[in-house]
Design a protein around this motif. Structure first.
Motif, PDB file in Angstrom:
ATOM      1  N   ALA A 157       1.377  -1.346   0.114  1.00  0.00           N
ATOM      2  CA  ALA A 157       0.067  -0.085   0.316  1.00  0.00           C
ATOM      3  C   ALA A 157       0.541   1.057   0.326  1.00  0.00           C
ATOM      4  O   ALA A 157       0.765   2.132  -0.864  1.00  0.00           O
ATOM      5  CB  ALA A 157      -1.238   0.089   0.933  1.00  0.00           C
ATOM      6  N   GLY A 158       2.072   1.116   0.724  1.00  0.00           N
ATOM      7  CA  GLY A 158       2.310   2.078   1.234  1.00  0.00           C
ATOM      8  C   GLY A 158       3.437   2.127  -0.096  1.00  0.00           C
ATOM      9  O   GLY A 158       3.844   3.733  -0.589  1.00  0.00           O
ATOM     10  N   GLY A 159       4.201   1.822  -0.878  1.00  0.00           N
ATOM     11  CA  GLY A 159       5.142   1.644  -1.715  1.00  0.00           C
ATOM     12  C   GLY A 159       4.310   2.300  -2.947  1.00  0.00           C
ATOM     13  O   GLY A 159       4.735   3.061  -4.058  1.00  0.00           O
ATOM     14  N   GLY A 160       3.064   1.368  -3.623  1.00  0.00           N
ATOM     15  CA  GLY A 160       2.585   2.182  -4.828  1.00  0.00           C
ATOM     16  C   GLY A 160       2.198   3.253  -4.812  1.00  0.00           C
ATOM     17  O   GLY A 160       1.597   3.878  -5.703  1.00  0.00           O
ATOM     18  N   PRO A 171      15.033  10.540  -1.011  1.00  0.00           N
ATOM     19  CA  PRO A 171      16.455  10.403  -0.505  1.00  0.00           C
ATOM     20  C   PRO A 171      16.137   9.338   1.546  1.00  0.00           C
ATOM     21  O   PRO A 171      16.415   8.636   1.667  1.00  0.00           O
ATOM     22  CB  PRO A 171      16.927  11.480   0.424  1.00  0.00           C
ATOM     23  N   VAL A 172      15.061   9.802   1.333  1.00  0.00           N
ATOM     24  CA  VAL A 172      14.116   9.513   2.797  1.00  0.00           C
ATOM     25  C   VAL A 172      14.040   7.876   2.810  1.00  0.00           C
ATOM     26  O   VAL A 172      15.059   6.985   3.220  1.00  0.00           O
ATOM     27  CB  VAL A 172      13.106  10.276   2.884  1.00  0.00           C
ATOM     28  N   ALA A 173      13.912   7.248   2.051  1.00  0.00           N
ATOM     29  CA  ALA A 173      13.615   6.038   1.815  1.00  0.00           C
ATOM     30  C   ALA A 173      14.528   5.207   0.931  1.00  0.00           C
ATOM     31  O   ALA A 173      14.615   3.741   1.499  1.00  0.00           O
ATOM     32  CB  ALA A 173      12.699   6.216   0.006  1.00  0.00           C
ATOM     33  N   VAL A 174      15.224   5.561   0.143  1.00  0.00           N
ATOM     34  CA  VAL A 174      16.919   5.683   0.120  1.00  0.00           C
ATOM     35  C   VAL A 174      17.225   5.056   1.611  1.00  0.00           C
ATOM     36  O   VAL A 174      18.035   3.882   1.532  1.00  0.00           O
ATOM     37  CB  VAL A 174      18.088   6.093  -0.661  1.00  0.00           C
ATOM     38  N   VAL A 175      17.446   5.997   2.684  1.00  0.00           N
ATOM     39  CA  VAL A 175      18.415   5.715   3.836  1.00  0.00           C
ATOM     40  C   VAL A 175      17.912   4.754   4.285  1.00  0.00           C
ATOM     41  O   VAL A 175      18.093   3.820   4.857  1.00  0.00           O
ATOM     42  CB  VAL A 175      18.036   6.836   4.669  1.00  0.00           C
ATOM     43  N   LEU A 176      16.172   4.120   4.390  1.00  0.00           N
ATOM     44  CA  LEU A 176      15.623   3.031   5.028  1.00  0.00           C
ATOM     45  C   LEU A 176      15.813   2.124   4.315  1.00  0.00           C
ATOM     46  O   LEU A 176      16.664   0.959   5.397  1.00  0.00           O
ATOM     47  CB  LEU A 176      14.164   3.277   4.655  1.00  0.00           C
ATOM     48  N   LEU A 198       7.953  -5.575  15.845  1.00  0.00           N
ATOM     49  CA  LEU A 198       8.738  -6.388  15.191  1.00  0.00           C
ATOM     50  C   LEU A 198       7.798  -5.741  13.438  1.00  0.00           C
ATOM     51  O   LEU A 198       8.333  -6.509  11.907  1.00  0.00           O
ATOM     52  CB  LEU A 198       7.325  -7.838  15.484  1.00  0.00           C
ATOM     53  N   LEU A 199       6.732  -5.303  13.116  1.00  0.00           N
ATOM     54  CA  LEU A 199       5.813  -5.384  12.088  1.00  0.00           C
ATOM     55  C   LEU A 199       6.428  -3.619  11.333  1.00  0.00           C
ATOM     56  O   LEU A 199       6.977  -4.406   9.792  1.00  0.00           O
ATOM     57  CB  LEU A 199       4.719  -4.657  12.150  1.00  0.00           C
ATOM     58  N   LEU A 200       6.994  -2.874  11.912  1.00  0.00           N
ATOM     59  CA  LEU A 200       7.896  -1.960  11.387  1.00  0.00           C
ATOM     60  C   LEU A 200       8.755  -2.320  11.199  1.00  0.00           C
ATOM     61  O   LEU A 200       9.998  -2.360   9.940  1.00  0.00           O
ATOM     62  CB  LEU A 200       8.137  -0.852  12.559  1.00  0.00           C
ATOM     63  N   CYS A 201       9.745  -3.311  11.649  1.00  0.00           N
ATOM     64  CA  CYS A 201      11.344  -3.874  11.433  1.00  0.00           C
ATOM     65  C   CYS A 201      10.993  -4.777   9.984  1.00  0.00           C
ATOM     66  O   CYS A 201      11.705  -4.490   9.005  1.00  0.00           O
ATOM     67  CB  CYS A 201      11.767  -4.341  12.418  1.00  0.00           C
ATOM     68  N   ALA A 202       9.969  -5.365   9.976  1.00  0.00           N
ATOM     69  CA  ALA A 202       9.860  -5.935   8.890  1.00  0.00           C
ATOM     70  C   ALA A 202       9.659  -5.128   7.693  1.00  0.00           C
ATOM     71  O   ALA A 202       9.870  -5.391   6.569  1.00  0.00           O
ATOM     72  CB  ALA A 202       8.387  -7.331   8.256  1.00  0.00           C
ATOM     73  N   TRP A 203       7.945  -4.182   8.322  1.00  0.00           N
ATOM     74  CA  TRP A 203       8.122  -2.609   6.335  1.00  0.00           C
ATOM     75  C   TRP A 203       9.058  -2.642   6.477  1.00  0.00           C
ATOM     76  O   TRP A 203       9.564  -1.970   4.646  1.00  0.00           O
ATOM     77  CB  TRP A 203       7.020  -1.962   7.282  1.00  0.00           C
ATOM     78  N   ILE A 204      10.143  -2.194   7.305  1.00  0.00           N
ATOM     79  CA  ILE A 204      11.051  -0.812   6.666  1.00  0.00           C
ATOM     80  C   ILE A 204      11.951  -2.413   5.598  1.00  0.00           C
ATOM     81  O   ILE A 204      12.632  -2.121   4.731  1.00  0.00           O
ATOM     82  CB  ILE A 204      12.337  -1.001   7.669  1.00  0.00           C
ATOM     83  N   VAL A 205      11.949  -3.395   5.862  1.00  0.00           N
ATOM     84  CA  VAL A 205      13.118  -4.280   4.714  1.00  0.00           C
ATOM     85  C   VAL A 205      11.767  -4.672   3.100  1.00  0.00           C
ATOM     86  O   VAL A 205      12.766  -4.351   2.247  1.00  0.00           O
ATOM     87  CB  VAL A 205      12.913  -5.920   5.669  1.00  0.00           C
ATOM     88  N   ALA A 206      10.589  -4.751   3.272  1.00  0.00           N
ATOM     89  CA  ALA A 206      10.222  -4.741   1.996  1.00  0.00           C
ATOM     90  C   ALA A 206       9.568  -3.560   2.094  1.00  0.00           C
ATOM     91  O   ALA A 206       8.833  -3.697   0.311  1.00  0.00           O
ATOM     92  CB  ALA A 206       8.798  -5.666   2.722  1.00  0.00           C
ATOM     93  N   PHE A 207      10.092  -2.127   2.186  1.00  0.00           N
ATOM     94  CA  PHE A 207       8.804  -0.949   1.111  1.00  0.00           C
ATOM     95  C   PHE A 207       9.982  -0.778   0.325  1.00  0.00           C
ATOM     96  O   PHE A 207       9.280  -1.109  -1.074  1.00  0.00           O
ATOM     97  CB  PHE A 207       8.910  -0.468   2.813  1.00  0.00           C
ATOM     98  N   PHE A 208      11.097  -0.814   0.496  1.00  0.00           N
ATOM     99  CA  PHE A 208      11.874   0.247  -0.736  1.00  0.00           C
ATOM    100  C   PHE A 208      11.918  -0.738  -2.046  1.00  0.00           C
ATOM    101  O   PHE A 208      11.759  -0.502  -2.713  1.00  0.00           O
ATOM    102  CB  PHE A 208      13.023   0.739  -0.317  1.00  0.00           C
TER     103      PHE A 208
END
Length: 257
Positions: free
Chosen positions: A69-72, A90-95, A118-128
């Protein structure tokens, strides 16, 4: 049929070689359990492992849904507003470039709920990957079609709905396959960093508990569930890609001889 038979035979051969090696070399189970012992351990402990498996699945798919949802949505905003892209990309690249194992302890400190952390950590990896792939797809529309929409004075939302989104669909689905595995990795990694224990914890906690008790077969049983989960996620989204794209896109219609 042949395409599926060959990898299945290779996998069965590797598992059979593993079983034969353990039996012939008489390797202790606490060092390297045989596949047959891992299956027995998985069946014997399936009750406790299934509850943890469900917890891991909830975090994985929850993070993946947020990433989609966020990435799209953000990719669509970037496609319509280059200025916004230059400001926020650049903020997304930093993540993306920040190692999860480095930032997870801070998230666990600042976020009160362990599940939310844990949900936030997993989201950070999957978002970019979702953001990057979708944005690439939105930019992949043919120049002639862009000129045609401009000639007919299409609104930005019309260009997005009728031209950019259909073009971006194969890229979005490719990102979905990548982010599906990454969300699982992120969930497991974050839980291992958290060192959570108790009933409402995921498979990573079962692996940690088994390692503390030197229960190697149980470690492998939990790991086998994680591997099967990753394979199922990839197979699910690969089938979804073929279903949605059909034969109109090369990525879905390609078949190896």
């Amino acid at each position: 049929m042949k395409q599926r038979l060959l990898p299945t035979l290779v996998l069965l051969g590797l598992i059979g070689g593993w079983e034969l090696l353990v039996r012939m070399a008489q390797i202790p189970a606490y060092t390297l359990p045989a596949p047959s012992l891992i299956v027995q351990t998985l069946i014997a402990n399936f009750g406790s492992l299934a509850a943890s498996w469900w917890t891991t699945l909830k975090i994985t798919f929850g993070a993946l849904a947020l990433a989609c949802a966020g990435g799209g949505l953000i990719a669509a905003m970037f496609a319509l507003s280059p200025l916004l892209e230059r400001a926020l990309l650049p903020v997304a690249v930093v993540l993306q470039v920040t190692p999860l194992v480095a930032v997870a302890p801070l998230i666990l400190i600042y976020v009160e709920s362990t599940t939310a952390a844990l949900l936030l950590c997993a989201w950070i990896v999957a978002f970019f990957p979702m953001l990057s792939n979708t944005l690439t797809g939105l930019r992949a529309a043919e120049a002639n079609l862009r000129d045609l929409f401009r000639l007919y004075r299409a609104t930005p939302m019309q260009r997005l709905r009728l031209l950019l989104l259909p073009t971006a669909l194969p890229y979005f689905l490719a990102g979905l396959r990548i982010s599906g595995g990454l969300s699982l990795i992120g969930a497991v990694t974050a839980e291992m960093v958290a060192g959570a224990a108790g009933r409402d914890t995921g498979l990573a906690s079962r692996i940690l508990e088994a390692s503390f008790r030197t229960e190697t077969p149980k470690m492998f049983a939990a790991l086998a569930l994680l591997v099967l989960t990753g394979v199922m996620i990839y197979a699910l989204f690969n089938a979804l890609s073929r279903r949605l794209l059909g034969r109109w896109h090369a990525s879905a219609s390609h078949r190896d001889d």
